[in-house]
Design a protein around this motif. Sequence first.
Motif, short mmCIF file in Angstrom:
data_model
loop_
_atom_site.label_atom_id
_atom_site.label_comp_id
_atom_site.label_asym_id
_atom_site.label_seq_id
_atom_site.Cartn_x
_atom_site.Cartn_y
_atom_site.Cartn_z
N ASN A 14 25.86 34.87 7.83
CA ASN A 14 25.86 34.67 6.51
C ASN A 14 26.28 33.10 6.04
OD1 ASN A 14 25.53 37.37 5.83
ND2 ASN A 14 27.85 37.55 6.05
N ASN A 15 26.79 32.33 7.00
CA ASN A 15 27.06 30.88 7.07
C ASN A 15 26.06 30.10 7.58
OD1 ASN A 15 28.12 28.33 6.86
ND2 ASN A 15 30.23 29.28 6.94
N HIS A 16 24.93 29.82 6.90
CA HIS A 16 23.91 29.10 7.28
C HIS A 16 24.18 27.83 8.17
CE1 HIS A 16 21.38 32.18 5.48
NE2 HIS A 16 21.83 31.63 4.45
N ASP A 17 25.04 26.92 7.37
CA ASP A 17 25.44 25.65 7.98
C ASP A 17 26.13 25.68 9.12
OD1 ASP A 17 24.07 24.32 6.00
OD2 ASP A 17 25.49 24.41 4.41
N TYR A 18 27.15 26.61 9.26
CA TYR A 18 28.04 26.91 10.56
C TYR A 18 27.00 27.39 11.53
CZ TYR A 18 30.70 28.67 14.04
OH TYR A 18 31.45 28.89 15.57
N ARG A 19 26.04 28.02 11.31
CA ARG A 19 25.08 28.62 12.28
C ARG A 19 24.18 27.55 12.99
NH1 ARG A 19 22.17 32.17 9.45
NH2 ARG A 19 20.57 30.82 8.97
N ARG A 20 23.80 26.68 12.13
CA ARG A 20 23.08 25.38 12.47
C ARG A 20 23.84 24.50 13.61
NH1 ARG A 20 20.58 25.57 6.59
NH2 ARG A 20 18.85 26.96 7.14
N LEU A 21 24.83 24.19 13.01
CA LEU A 21 25.81 23.45 13.70
C LEU A 21 26.15 24.24 15.22
CD1 LEU A 21 27.64 20.75 13.61
CD2 LEU A 21 29.55 21.99 12.51
#
Length: 420
Positions: A14-21
């Motif tokens: 659900n957390n796209h930005d955390y996933r990319r980091l």
Amino acid sequence: MKSKIKPYLDLVRNNHDYRRLWLAQIISNFGDWFGILAVYAIIQRYSGSELLLGLIIVVKMLSLASFSPIAGYITDRFNRRQLMIWCDIIRGVVVLGFIFISSESLLWLAYLLIAIQMAFSAIFEPAKTSSIPNVTTPGELVNANILSAASWSIIFTSGMALGGFATEWLGTDLVFLINAITYMVSSWFIYKAEIPQQMMSSEEKHRTRNPLHGIRDGIVYLRTNKDVLRPTLAKGTFTMCIGALVYMLIIVAEDVLMMGSIGLGILYAARGIGTGIGPVVGRRVFKRENSWVKGMGFFMISAGLMYAFVSYSEMLFWMGLFVMLAHMASGSNWVMSTVLVQRRAPDQYRGRVFSLEWLLFTLAQSISVTVAALILEFDILSLRETMAIFSGLLVLSGIFWLFKIAPAEEKHHLEAGESF
């Protein structure tokens, strides 16, 4: 089992930005650990010296330490996302330089390249750690750090294990090429992420326009905020002894197990497994965050005892088991101290706090590795005796922490009206 991992799956889903980091961390870390054994192999191939092997670790740590103060200032003053992208690109180019080392006369290049690589890592790491609270909610923060630590351990385990076999079978040049590619892929994921950041005010930027003033401002903040200072000291205190012990695993794999890079890959894999399991177990043992600082003292004692068993072990199975248990404690210490600093340090100071923490960590590790390497190089003590001494010092560090640092933390919580 599914319910236990669901919060972590939901976070990544659900957390796209955390996933990319998070993906950027996984990919670049894999390249780092996949490639580091190739660097060790080059040193051993052209020198065979314990001192020169230890020196590459010392140069690595001292480079991180030397650039940490200015790195923290940079990560608080400039856009962290852009900094991480450029650090990945530059590091990807730098690691290709290891391919040109083809003789003993070119070994100096390994030390120069590792120094440059670590200089940019000194900027990347506090920028990444400082960014995690900015892409997660307060409720997600602990899970995000546990997931990052668990992922680091899995990548460490697989990267070191695969790196050991790849160094033996594919050769060092191809390993360095793969390492470079991972940095480039990592930069792409960071480019795709949105990472908000509370920038310095115009007045603060003007006041700290001189880097020395900005660095001093961060030191003053840390010195006057003891609730932030205490967890900031945890990693440096821990690695003051365990840094030398991890370094000596390289020699254990070569001289005791007689297995070279493959043996080291297995021992480092055990280290990685422990680092991944540890934060989950540690959180269950010390459920309340206000008990985490006390827990760090117990973790130091536990790790010291486990490495004492390693120093007297002969079989790979027992060595791997005790290394895993030691680094369960180390991983718990790492995640708990990181979360406490992230919660307690404001965004505009967070980069400098984490860089100063990194400075203490790298200096402590450099000193411990240097001392251990000198002891072994000049045959002052045997390998087992040296490991036993550093294990005992780690136990003593934990006892000191429990009697000196933990009471100050308890006093802080009592004054804040919190119960234990």
